[in-house]
Motif scaffolding. Sequence first.
Motif, PDB file in Angstrom:
ATOM      1  N   VAL A  31       0.713  -1.335  -0.066  1.00  0.00           N
ATOM      2  CA  VAL A  31       0.028  -0.140  -0.001  1.00  0.00           C
ATOM      3  C   VAL A  31       0.671   1.175  -0.012  1.00  0.00           C
ATOM      4  N   ILE A  32       0.744   2.087  -1.154  1.00  0.00           N
ATOM      5  CA  ILE A  32       1.578   3.402  -1.011  1.00  0.00           C
ATOM      6  C   ILE A  32       0.601   4.488  -0.507  1.00  0.00           C
ATOM      7  N   VAL A  33       1.031   4.959   0.673  1.00  0.00           N
ATOM      8  CA  VAL A  33       0.236   6.054   1.264  1.00  0.00           C
ATOM      9  C   VAL A  33       1.006   7.486   0.739  1.00  0.00           C
ATOM     10  N   LYS A  34       0.146   8.414   0.801  1.00  0.00           N
ATOM     11  CA  LYS A  34       0.696   9.926   0.086  1.00  0.00           C
ATOM     12  C   LYS A  34       0.085  10.838   0.987  1.00  0.00           C
ATOM     13  N   GLY A  42       4.363  13.749   0.421  1.00  0.00           N
ATOM     14  CA  GLY A  42       5.203  12.675   0.849  1.00  0.00           C
ATOM     15  C   GLY A  42       4.781  11.435   0.430  1.00  0.00           C
ATOM     16  N   TYR A  43       5.444  10.328   0.112  1.00  0.00           N
ATOM     17  CA  TYR A  43       5.292   9.173  -0.258  1.00  0.00           C
ATOM     18  C   TYR A  43       5.718   8.147   0.829  1.00  0.00           C
ATOM     19  N   ALA A  97       5.151   2.107   9.478  1.00  0.00           N
ATOM     20  CA  ALA A  97       6.228   2.666   8.886  1.00  0.00           C
ATOM     21  C   ALA A  97       6.027   3.601   7.589  1.00  0.00           C
ATOM     22  N   GLY A  98       4.827   2.931   6.847  1.00  0.00           N
ATOM     23  CA  GLY A  98       4.332   3.706   5.313  1.00  0.00           C
ATOM     24  C   GLY A  98       4.179   4.953   5.872  1.00  0.00           C
ATOM     25  N   LEU A 106       7.571  14.002   3.123  1.00  0.00           N
ATOM     26  CA  LEU A 106       6.823  15.437   2.970  1.00  0.00           C
ATOM     27  C   LEU A 106       7.691  16.463   3.903  1.00  0.00           C
ATOM     28  N   TYR A 107       8.219  16.106   5.035  1.00  0.00           N
ATOM     29  CA  TYR A 107       9.040  17.011   5.691  1.00  0.00           C
ATOM     30  C   TYR A 107      10.360  17.488   4.969  1.00  0.00           C
TER      31      TYR A 107
END
Length: 339
Positions: A31-34, A42-43, A97-98, A106-107
Amino acid sequence: MTLSLSWEVQRITTKFEFKIARSAESYYDVVIVKISDGEHTGYGEAAPNKRYHDSKDLVLRYLENMTAHITALSVEDSQVRQAALEALFPDSYALQAGLDMAFWDLYGKQLGKPLHDIFGAGTDLPVSSYTIGISELDMIPVKLEEATPYPILKIKLGTPNDQAIMDTIRKHTNKVIRVDANEGWKTVDEAKRHIEWLAGENVEFIEQPMPADQLDDIAKLHDWSPLPVVADENSVRPEDVPALAGVYHGINIKLMKCGGLTNARKMVALAQKYGMDLMMGCMVESSVGISAAAQLGGFMRWLDLDGNVLIANDPYVGVGNEAGKLILGNEPGIGVRPR
Ligand code: MG
């Protein structure tokens, strides 16, 4: 600052069936979270692992039900955020973790800096190994062919076939080999017999020789072993590390086990405090997870970050891998983009 959250499931397919002592798979759903602040995104990647009772369905259920909690978290304060992630998602290390990864990415983008710079880890990374999964003996030459560019191999033993697997490999190559027994040897005698034999086979270290719940037995290998012994299934979270001093020579840190970069940095500091060697490993992951892990690669003695080169359909582009040498760029954050 208002944050928004989105995610996508990616089915990543391995070039070969990926077989270790306890399972065999040919694809994995990650699962890619954004997380976006409206200007930067941020990915992060959650690659759930059954060994830690984690699953894609659990990750998706949490994302759907807890969106508002996630977007309320701090981008700047990683410690407070990590504590909240652990309270919200206690049983999904991969989702911790994701999300941690996406917040860090993002930071970094907000600051315009790569994370390896922010962490002080640098870009000089040790050569990563390339993993050859266990398979029928007649597949070994094919896998070795695929691994031709890579100078260091990692192989999965801990099977009834260990001797035949090693003998077959050694007929074809004398490359340095790292052995992961994945908890496969069940007694001290069995572990000692294998380690003694492997020490004469140009093997660099032994990972997780025995079951994680046999720490007292593993401790008996510490002063005796001719090869470094590295914890993996025993080295899950930062709080595991103190008990491993004097038992293992090193620890294998994986973002999907420890809950992300924030906890991985804690494990780095603990291992340094206890004088233990550091290794960074991975699950089968896309370039999102691997690029995030590589941001800490400069702190490691050993790297095993091959998850993205084991798959045939990486949906992202990030850290490069030239014959096992990971190439980090200077893009801000973890330095990934969709392919
Ligand atoms: Mg392992």
